[in-house]
Design an enzyme around this catalytic site. Structure first.
Site, short mmCIF file in Angstrom:
data_model
loop_
_atom_site.label_atom_id
_atom_site.label_comp_id
_atom_site.label_asym_id
_atom_site.label_seq_id
_atom_site.Cartn_x
_atom_site.Cartn_y
_atom_site.Cartn_z
N LYS A 85 0.85 -1.19 0.00
CA LYS A 85 0.00 0.00 0.00
C LYS A 85 0.88 1.24 0.00
O LYS A 85 1.93 1.26 0.66
CB LYS A 85 -0.88 -0.05 1.26
CG LYS A 85 -1.95 1.03 1.37
CD LYS A 85 -2.79 0.79 2.63
CE LYS A 85 -3.90 1.80 2.81
NZ LYS A 85 -4.73 1.51 4.00
N SER B 206 -9.72 -0.87 7.36
CA SER B 206 -9.16 -0.63 6.02
C SER B 206 -8.45 -1.81 5.37
O SER B 206 -8.09 -1.73 4.20
CB SER B 206 -8.19 0.56 6.07
OG SER B 206 -8.91 1.76 6.07
N SER C 46 -9.68 1.52 3.25
CA SER C 46 -8.84 2.31 2.38
C SER C 46 -7.81 1.50 1.59
O SER C 46 -7.27 2.01 0.61
CB SER C 46 -8.10 3.37 3.20
OG SER C 46 -7.19 2.77 4.10
#
Lengths: 102, 488
Positions: free
Chosen positions: B77, B176, B152
């Site tokens: 990420k 997330s 997210s």
């Protein structure tokens, strides 16, 4: 708990947060934040007298380590992302007026 | 080859059935095919990945020992620092930022001989539940490109689902990792707070953030947790192995737990979509059929978790994001000709709407006159929420819950009303407030063919048990074998 937030308060908070908001953003955020704060009032349904505040969930308290010199990034790597620099310093527009005597 | 799990691929690479270079080439071919639709990645590093793969292949050919993720193509990420690489957090304010160092987890991936392919899209600074708050790119759900991948860590989840990597790392502050895993039909694990060092993870809510894997199956989740777990001097909130030993997460993964006690919270399920609930109830029945003792529990304070979270997380965010000042790194406004404007304009131009909203909310909650009413009150409620979990874990090994009230929603469906977006975090958010581990595993599909996730929670530092319980479900559920639409 104050239940609502008006545009003047939004401007004050924006100043604290160092955010320049457009008039449109001020309107939008006062509406959004009012709705969110109203929802957050829910917390007042709970009696928390005598409840300890919980800042984190760790099974540890103070964390100590030996004070040993270790390698660090150094000036070049640290300044590599700087928007502006002067030699080994971060450069910003002048903070004091030229006639301030500073 | 793309259908292999990370563990299977690693074993074949080590046996020299496949070489890592071939696996990387296959993944990049898949990326060339699906990435234009999915948009999971913010940056790809083809050259670096091929070089890393070649090094692993050479090591193996030379008879040298290799790490637990040898040659496995992975994604991270884009709020995790990787030395020399762009780390944008999906924000315009960091669009040109390059990390001067590796995050602890990135060092661990390198040490395990993993191959890092690139960095995945996210809601700006990990603030969001749909990846629509990214300031840089749109990511869609590989199962239905008109829907969100969740967030997210939406880019990481979408990349795993679309076979554009074998596994990925994400971060979870309020769901997330678990929620995008659920929306994209993959496995997502949020470890206990303190299990994995946050050094090099760009901070959002520092008392809530935790890094974890998104994978094809539970065994891969165990494999990657083993690699990234452990104490690190550079994160004083990472917990030492003396306090919480790290077991071998894979050794007993396939052994079902006997006398398993599983709790669920009936009143929490009221707002969930009927198909999500049906899949959830099937999962509960499956555990019952495996001999688990199912207990209904009440957790009266969970209804307050969202209100509590959006005070604490935004308060922490407002403090953490004060570092974006236009001085040290990140965007500086070209219009700033006096010093105060360097702050005010750089931040105004660099941050997106949701980040500004959360900074504003957090600043308000911490400001003079409101601190006690909001922040301190929320910290007390946080304690009540943690006590709810502690009480349940005295009488049960695990808690089962849905991951989200619905399957993946449509792009743009919830963007107009931030509060509605927040309310969809109902099942995931309390876990971060309590610091406990949670995992999302696929448990079915709705009428639109969209994946549904099952969430399993356990006590602090019991990931070994959590993974075994998840594996029991995965092994016996016999879910229909389906592939995302973008692969069809």
């Amino acid at each position: 708990m104050a239940g609502t937030i008006d545009e003047a308060q939004v401007r004050k908070v924006a100043k604290l947060a160092r955010l320049e908001l457009t008039d449109e953003e001020v309107k939008r955020f006062s509406r959004d934040l009012a709705a969110i704060l109203e929802y957050i009032q829910k917390l007042n349904e709970l009696n928390t007298d005598g409840v300890e505040p919980l800042a984190h969930c760790l099974p540890i308290t103070n964390v100590l380590r030996d004070d040993i010199v270790r390698p660090s990034l150094g000036a070049e790597a640290t300044l590599a992302n700087a928007p502006d620099r002067y030699e080994d310093y971060f450069k910003v527009p002048s903070i004091f007026d030229d006639n301030s005597g500073a | 080859m793309l259908e292999l799990t990370a563990r299977q691929l690693r074993d074949r690479i080590v046996r020299r059935d496949i070489c890592s270079v071939e696996a990387v080439e296959a993944v990049f071919a898949q990326i060339d095919k699906s990435e234009p639709t999915v948009g999971a990645y913010l940056t790809l590093d083809r050259t670096g990945a091929m070089e890393a793969a070649r090094r692993v292949d050479e090591k193996i050919a030379a008879g040298n020992s290799v790490g637990a993720l040898a040659g496995v193509p992975m994604a991270i990420k884009d709020n995790l620092c990787r030395q020399g690489a762009a780390t944008t957090c999906g924000s315009k304010i960091l669009a040109n930022f390059h990390s001067p160092y590796d995050a602890h987890v990135v060092e661990r991936l390198h040490a395990a001989d993993a191959v890092i392919l690139g960095k995945t899209n996210l809601d700006e600074f990990a603030m969001g539940s749909s990846t629509e708050n990214s300031g840089l790119k749109r990511t869609v759900n590989p199962w239905d490109p008109t829907r969100v991948p969740g967030g997210s860590s939406g880019g990481s989840a979408a990349a795993v689902a679309a076979r554009m990597c074998y596994a990925a790392l994400g971060s979870d502050t309020g769901g997330s990792i678990r929620q995008p895993a659920s929306f994209c039909g993959v496995v997502g694990l949020k470890p206990t707070y303190g299990r994995v060092s946050r050094y090099g993870l760009v901070a959002y809510g520092s008392s809530l953030d935790q890094i974890g894997p998104l994978t094809r199956d539970v065994a891969d989740s165990a494999l990657i947790l083993q690699v990234i777990a452990g104490h690190d001097l550079r994160d004083s909130t990472s917990v030492s192995e003396e306090i919480a030993p790290i077991p071998d997460y894979s050794a007993h993964l396939d052994d079902p737990l006997k006398g398993l006690r599983i709790a669920f919270v009936p009143h929490l399920n009221e707002g969930a979509d009927p198909q999500v609930l049906a899949a959830f109830q099937n999962a509960v029945e499956l555990y019952r059929s495996l001999g688990a003792n199912i207990v209904e529990v009440r957790m009266p304070h969970l209804d307050y978790a969202i209100a509590c979270y959006y005070v604490i997380a935004t308060a922490e965010a407002s403090s953490n994001l004060s570092r974006y000042d236009g001085v040290h790194y990140g965007h500086r406004s070209k219009k700033a000709d006096e010093f105060a404007q360097v702050y005010n304009l750089s931040r105004a131009e660099g941050f997106g709407a949701e980040v500004k909203r959360r900074i504003m909310l957090g600043t308000y909650a911490l400001s003079s006159g409101y601190y006690d009413a909001y922040y301190l009150k929320a910290l007390k409620v946080r304690n009540l929420i943690r006590q709810d979990f502690s009480r349940v874990f005295e009488q049960a090994d695990c808690i089962l819950m849905p991951v989200a009230p619905s399957t993946a929603f449509g792009l743009g469906e919830k963007t107009a009303d931030p509060l509605q977006m927040y309310l969809a975090d109902i099942y995931t958010i309390a876990v971060n407030l309590a610091g406990i581990p949670g995992i999302s595993v696929p448990c079915g599909f709705d009428d639109h063919g969209l994946p549904i996730g099952l969430q399993i929670l356990s006590g602090p530092f019991t990931e070994d048990k959590l993974l075994r319980v998840a594996r029991m479900f995965e092994k016996t559920a016999n879910l229909p074998q389906r592939v995302p639409a973008v692969l069809g």
